[in-house]
Design a protein around this motif. Sequence first.
Motif, PDB file in Angstrom:
ATOM      1  N   GLY A  28       0.612   0.124   7.671  1.00 24.89           N
ATOM      2  CA  GLY A  28       0.171  -0.732   8.757  1.00 24.89           C
ATOM      3  C   GLY A  28       0.187  -2.209   8.454  1.00 24.89           C
ATOM      4  N   VAL A  29       0.546  -2.584   7.231  1.00 28.20           N
ATOM      5  CA  VAL A  29       0.530  -3.991   6.828  1.00 28.20           C
ATOM      6  C   VAL A  29       1.959  -4.497   6.667  1.00 28.20           C
ATOM      7  N   ASP A  30       2.310  -5.514   7.423  1.00 23.24           N
ATOM      8  CA  ASP A  30       3.627  -6.131   7.302  1.00 23.24           C
ATOM      9  C   ASP A  30       3.577  -7.409   6.479  1.00 23.24           C
ATOM     10  N   VAL A  31       2.482  -8.158   6.604  1.00 30.40           N
ATOM     11  CA  VAL A  31       2.400  -9.492   6.011  1.00 30.40           C
ATOM     12  C   VAL A  31       1.193  -9.574   5.085  1.00 30.40           C
ATOM     13  N   ILE A  32       1.413 -10.145   3.899  1.00 32.63           N
ATOM     14  CA  ILE A  32       0.340 -10.399   2.936  1.00 32.63           C
ATOM     15  C   ILE A  32       0.330 -11.890   2.641  1.00 32.63           C
ATOM     16  N   MET A  33      -0.851 -12.444   2.466  1.00 30.03           N
ATOM     17  CA  MET A  33      -0.942 -13.882   2.207  1.00 30.03           C
ATOM     18  C   MET A  33      -2.079 -14.155   1.217  1.00 30.03           C
ATOM     19  N   PRO A  34      -2.060 -15.307   0.558  1.00 27.58           N
ATOM     20  CA  PRO A  34      -3.115 -15.617  -0.410  1.00 27.58           C
ATOM     21  C   PRO A  34      -4.441 -15.909   0.277  1.00 27.58           C
ATOM     22  N   ASP A  35      -5.506 -15.591  -0.416  1.00 28.34           N
ATOM     23  CA  ASP A  35      -6.851 -15.854   0.086  1.00 28.34           C
ATOM     24  C   ASP A  35      -7.200 -17.313  -0.189  1.00 28.34           C
ATOM     25  N   PRO A  36      -7.409 -18.138   0.852  1.00 26.04           N
ATOM     26  CA  PRO A  36      -7.667 -19.572   0.651  1.00 26.04           C
ATOM     27  C   PRO A  36      -9.141 -19.932   0.574  1.00 26.04           C
ATOM     28  N   THR A  37     -10.005 -18.961   0.240  1.00 25.94           N
ATOM     29  CA  THR A  37     -11.452 -19.201   0.306  1.00 25.94           C
ATOM     30  C   THR A  37     -11.869 -20.450  -0.469  1.00 25.94           C
ATOM     31  N   PHE A  38     -11.333 -20.623  -1.689  1.00 21.36           N
ATOM     32  CA  PHE A  38     -11.733 -21.757  -2.524  1.00 21.36           C
ATOM     33  C   PHE A  38     -11.531 -23.084  -1.798  1.00 21.36           C
ATOM     34  N   GLY A 410     -10.908 -22.922 -16.295  1.00 19.66           N
ATOM     35  CA  GLY A 410     -11.734 -22.088 -15.432  1.00 19.66           C
ATOM     36  C   GLY A 410     -10.907 -21.242 -14.497  1.00 19.66           C
ATOM     37  N   GLN A 411     -11.603 -20.488 -13.651  1.00 22.20           N
ATOM     38  CA  GLN A 411     -10.990 -19.628 -12.652  1.00 22.20           C
ATOM     39  C   GLN A 411     -11.697 -19.852 -11.314  1.00 22.20           C
ATOM     40  N   VAL A 412     -10.966 -19.740 -10.240  1.00 22.77           N
ATOM     41  CA  VAL A 412     -11.562 -19.804  -8.908  1.00 22.77           C
ATOM     42  C   VAL A 412     -11.307 -18.477  -8.198  1.00 22.77           C
ATOM     43  N   GLN A 413     -12.069 -18.259  -7.122  1.00 21.64           N
ATOM     44  CA  GLN A 413     -11.879 -17.047  -6.338  1.00 21.64           C
ATOM     45  C   GLN A 413     -10.459 -16.996  -5.802  1.00 21.64           C
ATOM     46  N   HIS A 414      -9.832 -15.842  -5.939  1.00 21.92           N
ATOM     47  CA  HIS A 414      -8.485 -15.672  -5.411  1.00 21.92           C
ATOM     48  C   HIS A 414      -8.332 -14.214  -4.990  1.00 21.92           C
ATOM     49  N   GLY A 415      -7.304 -13.932  -4.282  1.00 19.05           N
ATOM     50  CA  GLY A 415      -7.070 -12.569  -3.823  1.00 19.05           C
ATOM     51  C   GLY A 415      -5.976 -12.569  -2.777  1.00 19.05           C
ATOM     52  N   LEU A 419      -2.340  -9.127   7.103  1.00 15.64           N
ATOM     53  CA  LEU A 419      -2.300  -9.186   8.561  1.00 15.64           C
ATOM     54  C   LEU A 419      -2.251  -7.748   9.052  1.00 15.64           C
ATOM     55  N   ASP A 420      -3.384  -7.273   9.547  1.00 19.32           N
ATOM     56  CA  ASP A 420      -3.533  -5.889   9.983  1.00 19.32           C
ATOM     57  C   ASP A 420      -3.602  -5.886  11.501  1.00 19.32           C
ATOM     58  N   GLY A 421      -2.449  -5.687  12.143  1.00 19.47           N
ATOM     59  CA  GLY A 421      -2.402  -5.829  13.596  1.00 19.47           C
ATOM     60  C   GLY A 421      -2.615  -7.273  13.986  1.00 19.47           C
ATOM     61  N   LYS A 422      -3.714  -7.568  14.656  1.00 17.26           N
ATOM     62  CA  LYS A 422      -4.029  -8.940  15.057  1.00 17.26           C
ATOM     63  C   LYS A 422      -5.131  -9.548  14.200  1.00 17.26           C
ATOM     64  N   ARG A 423      -5.582  -8.796  13.170  1.00 13.91           N
ATOM     65  CA  ARG A 423      -6.677  -9.288  12.335  1.00 13.91           C
ATOM     66  C   ARG A 423      -6.159  -9.647  10.947  1.00 13.91           C
ATOM     67  N   ILE A 424      -6.823 -10.610  10.324  1.00 16.54           N
ATOM     68  CA  ILE A 424      -6.561 -10.936   8.925  1.00 16.54           C
ATOM     69  C   ILE A 424      -7.748 -10.418   8.125  1.00 16.54           C
ATOM     70  N   VAL A 425      -7.487  -9.486   7.209  1.00 14.75           N
ATOM     71  CA  VAL A 425      -8.564  -8.848   6.442  1.00 14.75           C
ATOM     72  C   VAL A 425      -8.207  -8.877   4.967  1.00 14.75           C
ATOM     73  N   PRO A 426      -9.202  -8.837   4.080  1.00 16.36           N
ATOM     74  CA  PRO A 426      -8.897  -8.713   2.649  1.00 16.36           C
ATOM     75  C   PRO A 426      -8.125  -7.432   2.374  1.00 16.36           C
ATOM     76  N   LEU A 427      -7.135  -7.523   1.506  1.00 19.31           N
ATOM     77  CA  LEU A 427      -6.308  -6.352   1.225  1.00 19.31           C
ATOM     78  C   LEU A 427      -7.107  -5.239   0.565  1.00 19.31           C
ATOM     79  N   ASP A 428      -8.211  -5.598  -0.095  1.00 21.77           N
ATOM     80  CA  ASP A 428      -9.048  -4.578  -0.723  1.00 21.77           C
ATOM     81  C   ASP A 428     -10.273  -4.238   0.119  1.00 21.77           C
ATOM     82  N   ALA A 429     -10.242  -4.572   1.408  1.00 23.40           N
ATOM     83  CA  ALA A 429     -11.373  -4.289   2.287  1.00 23.40           C
ATOM     84  C   ALA A 429     -11.527  -2.789   2.497  1.00 23.40           C
ATOM     85  N   GLY A 430     -12.712  -2.395   2.961  1.00 23.96           N
ATOM     86  CA  GLY A 430     -12.980  -0.980   3.154  1.00 23.96           C
ATOM     87  C   GLY A 430     -11.993  -0.308   4.081  1.00 23.96           C
ATOM     88  N   VAL A 431     -11.600  -0.994   5.162  1.00 24.73           N
ATOM     89  CA  VAL A 431     -10.675  -0.365   6.107  1.00 24.73           C
ATOM     90  C   VAL A 431      -9.316  -0.111   5.458  1.00 24.73           C
TER      91      VAL A 431
END
Length: 531
Positions: A28-38, A410-415, A419-431
């Motif tokens: 169900g995932v076509d697109v993966i992108m970096p987590d820009p939280t930092f 040092g290290q910063v948050q990354h992941g 793109l799951d349908g119309k939502r952007i979710v963490p790739l390691d999310a529960g769903v």
Amino acid sequence: MNLNLYGHAGKWLMVDLGISFGDETMPGVDVIMPDPTFIRDRREDLVGIVLTHAHEDHLGAVQYLWPELRCPVYATPFTASVLRAKLLERNLAGKVEIVEVPLSGRFSAGPFDVELITVTHSVPEPNALVLRTPLGTVLHTGDWKLDPDPVVGTPTDEAALMRLGGEGVLAMVCDSTNAMVPGTSGSEAAVRDSLVNLFGRLRNRIAISCFATNVARLESIAAAAAATERDVALVGRSLWRINEAARANGYLKDVPPFLSERDAGFLPREKTVLVCTGSQGEPRSALSRIAADDHPEIVLETGDTVIFSSREIPGNERAIGRVQNMLIGQGVEVITADTEFVHVSGHPAQDELVRMYQWVRPKVAVPIHGEIRHQTEHARLARACQVPDTIIPENGSIIRLAPGPAEVVGQVQHGRLALDGKRIVPLDAGVMRGRHRMMYNGAAVATLVMDSEGELVTHPQVAVMGLLEGPEAGEILTEVGFAVRKALEELSHQARLDDEAVRQATRIAVRRSLNASQGKKPLTEVHLVRL
């Protein structure tokens, strides 16, 4: 999916914001992108995004993540045209401030003095970035190669790189993709000549697949088709999008307009060249649909030829092999770079890296854009070129370049985000974890009807998906139902009045029973109705 951040004087400059693509392990995932939280959490200090070039792994995430960043985007005209088309698809047209920078241009963004140096790659207008600060100068190469005859655009600006080396460079952050490849990457002009020869030997319909952004390859294909008296049609939306961006910026001006896929159906087989999307086996690409005999306009027949004019991106081998096997099964000849000279890389091989280090002479080498094996070989080569210091970064690494010795501090948050349908979710999310488990173990749903005293009103009903078939399925599900009943009978009266305790006992019973009989522990949902 590149995302680089440079920090100085309390401000940040982002270089590239790209995507990667899902595979069979990410249903169900076509697109993966970096987590820009930092940087999202510091967006008031983000002075801009600079795009080195128009490849998806360098700009494809802007359309998804810009609303979280809301800063100016700097790009050369062709890259800006490609980006605008993508923003239009996400209803962001006119909302993103795009600053067009001319080739070899120079501008300021916060405390950074940024200069573009023209390089060569497999897309128009690729740029290396010179980032100047009072603490030193950094060269971020982007994707590049050395090609004396790139067909589209100008060769790498060697004079500018040598002049930069004379000024003094603190660090070079450099492409490592082909660091394990000896020699040079080759010239696009040589590919064009080879395609002319190859087209002349083929008698029926030719379909050729390449990266859509490789405008030079499109021009080479058009030249080979003209030399062999064939017409060229584009098959795939992304090819048309790039064609429009290229022509709007003065490229392909000597190439006749391409035909549509509908027009191609009226051409004689021996006069047809089809340029198709899908060189990486993408499931919904034109070539994949053609191979599956599912394309509304294009059909290939026995005796036709498909040319894969690209390299296999690591991880795509299975998808590409699937498409090639389907084509060969239909009697279509498949030609790849393993059998004919139909592709050159857009990344520098070892001899080109050596020349770059000879020109720039940085004090620190930071190999990026490759796997750890490529980065390690790149670092070894840099040391052989007398670079005093090398640092191999990992995702999330904070590298201090100056003042003081260069090192990871040092290290910063990354992941990764999906793109799951119309939502952007963490790739390691529960769903996503749940979907992954369903793919390998199936799913089960147990339905219970209980009264207010915690007694079953009817026998538990269990349904499974992707796990059972055949006449024995009903018997197995009956056994699972009895296992659930037994588990509930063993609960205390107080526990049977607790909805969550009932659900948990049922879930465990279903999974244990199916694991005993099928060797699978399905993702299990429990529906509980209280009367």
